[in-house]
Scaffold this active site. Structure first.
Site, PDB file in Angstrom:
ATOM      1  CE  LYS A 121      -5.455 -26.338  52.942  1.00 25.60           C
ATOM      2  NZ  LYS A 121      -6.223 -27.562  52.731  1.00 25.60           N
ATOM      3  CE  LYS A 159      -9.112 -29.515  45.294  1.00 21.11           C
ATOM      4  NZ  LYS A 159      -9.693 -29.717  46.636  1.00 21.11           N
ATOM      5  CE  LYS A 199     -12.177 -25.796  53.405  1.00 22.02           C
ATOM      6  NZ  LYS A 199     -12.451 -26.919  52.543  1.00 22.02           N
TER       7      LYS A 199
HETATM    8  N1  AQP Z   1      -1.552 -27.313  50.736  1.00 17.50           N
HETATM    9  C1  AQP Z   1      -1.571 -28.625  50.931  1.00 17.50           C
HETATM   10  N2  AQP Z   1      -0.431 -29.274  51.260  1.00 17.50           N
HETATM   11  C2  AQP Z   1      -0.430 -30.629  51.438  1.00 17.50           C
HETATM   12  N3  AQP Z   1      -1.537 -31.387  51.285  1.00 17.50           N
HETATM   13  C3  AQP Z   1      -2.681 -30.770  50.952  1.00 17.50           C
HETATM   14  N4  AQP Z   1      -3.922 -31.221  50.728  1.00 17.50           N
HETATM   15  C4  AQP Z   1      -4.739 -30.182  50.419  1.00 17.50           C
HETATM   16  N5  AQP Z   1      -4.047 -29.033  50.423  1.00 17.50           N
HETATM   17  C5  AQP Z   1      -2.763 -29.366  50.760  1.00 17.50           C
HETATM   18  C6  AQP Z   1      -4.315 -32.621  50.816  1.00 17.50           C
HETATM   19  O1  AQP Z   1      -4.960 -32.980  49.613  1.00 17.50           O
HETATM   20  C7  AQP Z   1      -5.966 -33.938  49.897  1.00 17.50           C
HETATM   21  C8  AQP Z   1      -7.244 -33.515  49.246  1.00 17.50           C
HETATM   22  O2  AQP Z   1      -7.684 -32.283  49.843  1.00 17.50           O
HETATM   23  P1  AQP Z   1      -9.140 -31.750  49.500  1.00 17.50           P
HETATM   24  O3  AQP Z   1      -9.205 -31.243  48.145  1.00 17.50           O
HETATM   25  O4  AQP Z   1     -10.125 -32.800  49.734  1.00 17.50           O
HETATM   26  O5  AQP Z   1      -9.455 -30.673  50.572  1.00 17.50           O
HETATM   27  P2  AQP Z   1      -8.662 -29.507  51.179  1.00 17.50           P
HETATM   28  O6  AQP Z   1      -7.649 -30.018  52.121  1.00 17.50           O
HETATM   29  O7  AQP Z   1      -9.688 -28.636  51.777  1.00 17.50           O
HETATM   30  O8  AQP Z   1      -7.923 -28.863  49.925  1.00 17.50           O
HETATM   31  P3  AQP Z   1      -8.058 -27.430  49.369  1.00 17.50           P
HETATM   32  O9  AQP Z   1      -7.251 -27.340  48.150  1.00 17.50           O
HETATM   33  O10 AQP Z   1      -7.759 -26.449  50.451  1.00 17.50           O
HETATM   34  O11 AQP Z   1      -9.575 -27.381  48.920  1.00 17.50           O
HETATM   35  P4  AQP Z   1     -10.643 -26.272  49.185  1.00 17.50           P
HETATM   36  O12 AQP Z   1     -10.037 -24.988  48.747  1.00 17.50           O
HETATM   37  O13 AQP Z   1     -11.807 -26.689  48.367  1.00 17.50           O
HETATM   38  O14 AQP Z   1     -10.919 -26.332  50.660  1.00 17.50           O
HETATM   39  C9  AQP Z   1      -6.075 -34.060  51.413  1.00 17.50           C
HETATM   40  O15 AQP Z   1      -5.391 -35.227  51.819  1.00 17.50           O
HETATM   41  C10 AQP Z   1      -5.356 -32.836  51.911  1.00 17.50           C
HETATM   42  O16 AQP Z   1      -4.738 -33.070  53.160  1.00 17.50           O
END
Ligand code: AQP
Length: 336
Positions: free
Chosen positions: A198, A201, A115
């Protein structure tokens, strides 16, 4: 007397629209766990601001994510749904953990490296200590099971290290061992544009992810445009090695239809991706469209969503406050 159920904690950041990765990797499993465990599900707004969020967008996203949890099937009568900033014990315990965690441990966290990227010096210090707050989220309730996607495995290992070091430093057996629950066939859903990244969002491309509020047309279009290769589907999932985009779509289909990847390959063996994508779009619409519709209905009633979050925060705080009081005693803080 009935035996007390084990406690589950998990969270999701209100950083934008929930996507299929959040749903398959986390939220869907949370729904299934709520009957066998005492569950707390948290919209982690304190985590969200480790990267700047527009205040109005954060408020809207917090409500939308809460609506998404309810629409996906988390029942506020059985599980506690709340937002993190309403329960100050999270931030307080995180500070104590800032003083337990070693800098060397944080330096190994791959999510921070991903990040912060090359601009490490400009990343917030909150982003760096994010895993300490995550440990506090879980341990403020002495939760033992944490259902997450695979990307969170390293943070949970750190949570275990923090709990152990706290117990050792203070000579207590206070915090429990935490187990990750990484469940299902889609524990790491990849971007539809790049099978090595991955689904996230914060990916700038809308076409990289299917969101939980996408309508049928948007879902079909995104799947049609998803990157694949020109080979047909193989007979077994092992033969998807080296084909990350194809493997991702097969994994999504398997998870949505509760089958193994092998069963999906067997059913579609020899068919091209044009046919497979049509079938995938259909199951995606079938599973996600009703949730999206319910989310829209709930977000149109912010007072209702706020009331669920308020009640959830009260219940969560009733659990965390006595644990934090014990932590104060252990650490040597005076009682008020
Ligand atoms: N691509 C993914 N595949 C499987 N699980 C996922 N999770 C996130 N992306 C995937 C799981 O969703 C839960 C919540 O995640 P989060 O929103 O708190 O944070 P993150 O993992 O950082 O998700 P994003 O979408 O990538 O958010 P941003 O872009 O804001 O950093 C967690 O249990 C995560 O494992």
């Amino acid at each position: 007397m009935a035996e007390a159920k084990e406690r589950v904690f998990s969270g999701v950041q209100p950083t934008g629209n929930l996507h299929l990765g959040n749903y398959l990797g986390a939220i869907r499993n949370w729904v299934n766990l709520q009957h066998d465990y005492d569950c707390l599900y948290c919209v982690v707004d304190l985590h969200a601001i480790t990267v700047f969020q527009e205040p109005e967008a954060l408020r809207a996203s917090t409500r939308e994510v809460a609506a998404g949890l309810i629409a996906a099937g988390i029942d506020p009568r059985h599980s506690i749904i709340f937002n993190q900033s309403q329960v100050h014990e999270h931030a307080e315990l995180a500070w104590i953990f800032n003083c337990v965690t070693r800098i060397g441990w944080l330096n190994r966290m791959t999510q921070f490296k991903d990040k912060a990227g090359k601009n490490r010096e400009k990343a917030s210090s909150g982003l760096y200590v994010y895993p300490n707050l995550m440990a506090a989220d879980i341990l403020a309730y002495k939760a033992t099971r944490v259902p997450v996607g695979e990307d969170q495995k390293q943070h949970l290992e750190l949570t275990r290290d923090i709990a152990q070091k706290f117990n050792n430093d203070y000579g207590v057996d206070f915090f429990p061992e935490v187990e990750p629950l990484i469940l299902g066939e889609a524990t790491r859903v990849m971007s539809l544009r790049d099978g090595k990244a991955k689904m996230s969002k914060s990916d700038p491309s809308e076409y990289s992810r299917i969101t939980m509020t996408d309508n049928a047309d948007a879902i079909a279009l995104k799947i049609r445009k998803a990157r694949t290769d020109s080979d047909p589907l193989p007979e077994s999932a092992a033969d998807l090695a080296g084909r990350p985009e194809a493997a991702n779509l097969v994994g999504i289909y398997a998870a949505l239809t509760d089958q193994t990847r092998d069963a999906v390959c067997a059913a579609f063996a020899g068919k091209g991706f044009a046919d497979f994508k049509k079938a995938l779009a259909e199951v995606c619409v079938e599973k996600l469209a009703p949730i999206g519709e319910e989310m829209r209905r709930l977000t149109a009633d912010p007072a209702y969503v706020d009331s669920i979050l308020r009640e959830g925060a009260q219940k969560a705080q009733a659990l965390a406050a006595p644990i934090l009081r014990d932590v104060h005693d252990i650490v040597g803080f005076l009682r008020p």
